[in-house]
Enzyme design. Structure first.
Site, PDB file in Angstrom:
ATOM      1  N   SER A 222      16.325  39.184  26.060  1.00  0.00           N
ATOM      2  CA  SER A 222      15.389  38.504  25.178  1.00  0.00           C
ATOM      3  C   SER A 222      14.878  39.491  24.112  1.00  0.00           C
ATOM      4  CB  SER A 222      14.247  37.904  26.000  1.00  0.00           C
ATOM      5  OG  SER A 222      13.531  36.983  25.244  1.00  0.00           O
TER       6      SER A 222
ATOM      7  N   ASP B 234      20.448  27.821  25.803  1.00  0.00           N
ATOM      8  CA  ASP B 234      19.237  28.557  25.453  1.00  0.00           C
ATOM      9  C   ASP B 234      18.881  28.380  23.980  1.00  0.00           C
ATOM     10  OD1 ASP B 234      17.129  30.328  25.308  1.00  0.00           O
ATOM     11  OD2 ASP B 234      18.375  32.126  25.436  1.00  0.00           O
TER      12      ASP B 234
ATOM     13  N   HIS C  66      18.513  31.255  29.289  1.00  0.00           N
ATOM     14  CA  HIS C  66      18.082  32.574  28.846  1.00  0.00           C
ATOM     15  C   HIS C  66      18.485  33.654  29.859  1.00  0.00           C
ATOM     16  CE1 HIS C  66      15.753  34.320  25.654  1.00  0.00           C
ATOM     17  NE2 HIS C  66      14.857  34.870  26.435  1.00  0.00           N
TER      18      HIS C  66
END
Length: 491
Positions: free
Chosen positions: A179, A411, A437
């Protein structure tokens, strides 16, 4: 009877490991004391034993020599003494509770690697200040965080050398992040290529985006036509009820404190997005589609989902959407929300605004809402320098090398990542119905936590397995190229 040469090697390695593990920990003690990109720090840990180093507050000033305590963790059970690789896991926009027992642990065991994890400055217990007023946040940036990682890498290598009674020896290093920390992983390799053999950038949001309409568009694609239609109708009904009976509506979601309508609508938009982001699409789609088919109240069905899953099982605190709460400068368990919004409002934006048509989220979640939030929470003059961030790092045109990019097909954050391969920077999409994710790290679903990042509950386990095979092959090649001979395999 004489001992064989291979027995001597075994005894020597064993003794070295025992000496290494029994060496006193280099801890410096404990400092007194809404994150939606990365709700991945919760779960089971290989270790949660805290270690500390003195970190430079401002890496860009030759005159400011202030330091702060920064927390990190180490796990050495798989480390192959003395020349095994060191895997540095980057802490992201939230508290770092320890080194998670996810797929990186599997990789560490495969490669005989030490695992170390550094908590991001300001987050968790690594706060330089006792108050988070805007003036004190001036040192919170990705650029400062990258220098933290470089300084820590050198510090930790020196400590390993001291433990092994050697000097000027370099273990091969590999960097990991998911991320925002996935972006940091890519950026670290870009800015400090001499300090790592390569990087894995999982769901790495390397492109700063001002109006991130693609986020909502991806949710629509991930939801499918039937669920998307139910979500859109729910939003329309909520907007109507909000204009006629807003107080009662907010109460039905246990969101009475969200006096600003934009905060409430943003909260409801996130509640839907999170199901697709973390591999649980049926949690939101099934009840809404069934309610729509049965002619039942969609708003009631959605309120039930939000309370049972989003603020219930998933554990989100409604207050983290309240701008009054975000303005609080005292450090508390939800400080990550204020801190991440500061980074959003100064560096990367990712304003999740409604597209001009075919939107799932309310059109009231627009650019003005985000800019007003930044001004209200942090004061005048706060504005995201998206162009400057992309100029500095390159966005999806990043000119790095030996960086692996991975993204989950469902995602919404993938739209801010590098999704096409370029020379020496392979990019893989893990494709399955519940691949969201960081699915290469965490398996399926991505929340709640799955030990070892198992792929068995992914709708297409083979897709995850194949990407993981490619990751291991790239890592093995790049780590071997870091050694003197360049021909050794680490697996």
């Amino acid at each position: 009877m004489a001992m064989r040469q291979e027995d001597w090697v075994t005894v020597t390695t064993t003794l070295s490991l025992l000496l290494f593990l029994s060496f006193p920990s280099f801890s410096y003690g404990v400092v007194p004391p809404r994150t939606f990109l990365n709700k991945l720090s919760e779960g089971k840990y290989l270790t949660n034993h805290e270690l500390w180093l003195d970190q430079t507050l401002d890496h860009f000033s030759p005159y400011d020599h202030r330091q702060f305590r920064q927390r990190y963790y180490e796990f050495l059970d798989y480390f192959r003494i003395p020349d095994g690789p060191i895997f540095l896991v980057i802490g992201g926009e939230g508290t770092c509770y320890g080194i998670a027992n996810d797929y990186l642990a599997v990789l560490a065991k495969k490669f005989g690697a030490a695992l170390v994890m550094l908590e991001h400055r300001y987050y968790g217990k690594s706060s330089p200040f006792n108050s988070l007023e805007t003036e004190n946040l001036k040192y919170l940036s990705s650029k400062q965080a990258l220098f933290d990682l470089a300084a820590f890498r050198q510090y930790y290598q020196d400590n390993i050398n001291a433990k092994l009674n050697r000097t000027k020896i370099e273990n091969p290093w590999f960097i990991f992040g998911g991320s925002y920390s996935g972006a940091l992983s890519a950026w670290f390799r870009l800015k400090f290529p001499h300090l790592t053999c390569g990087s894995l950038a999982s769901s790495a949001v390397v492109l700063a985006v001002y109006n991130f309409t693609e986020f909502d568009q991806q949710i629509g694609e991930s939801a499918g036509a039937e669920c998307k239609e139910a979500l859109q109708e729910t939003t329309q009904l909520i907007e109507h009820e909000l204009s006629t009976n807003g107080k009662e509506l907010k109460a039905s979601f246990d969101a009475d404190d969200l006096e600003i309508d934009g905060d409430f609508l943003y909260f409801l938009a996130d509640a839907a997005a999170i199901a697709f982001q973390y591999g649980n699409p049926d949690k939101v789609c099934k009840p809404l589609v069934e309610a729509k088919k049965a002619g039942e109240d969609l708003v009631d069905a959605y309120a039930k989902y939000v309370k049972e899953y989003y603020t219930g099982t998933f554990g989100v605190n409604v207050q983290t959407y309240d701008q009054k709460y975000l303005k609080k400068t005292a450090i508390n368990e939800d400080s990550s929300a204020r801190l991440w919004w500061f980074q959003v409002c100064t560096e990367v934006a990712y304003f999740q605004v409604a597209p001009s048509n075919d939107s799932i989220r309310s059109s009231k979640v627009d650019t003005k809402y985000h800019l007003d939030l930044c001004k209200n929470v942090f004061g005048e003059g706060i504005f995201p320098d998206v162009d400057g961030t992309n100029l500095y790092y390159g966005g999806t045109q990043i000119a790095g090398s030996k960086i692996i990019f991975t993204n989950g097909s469902q995602d919404p954050w993938r739209r801010a990542s590098k999704q096409t391969s370029s020379p020496d920077m392979p990019s893989y999409i893990v494709t399955c119905y519940n691949c969201g994710h960081c699915s290469d790290y965490r398996g399926c679903p991505q929340a709640p936590f799955v030990i070892g990042g198992s792929e068995k509950n992914c709708t297409n386990p083979d897709a995850v397995h194949k990407v993981r095979q490619m990751i291991a092959e790239h890592m093995d090649l790049w780590l071997s190229e870091c050694t003197d001979t360049g021909s050794r395999s680490f697996i």
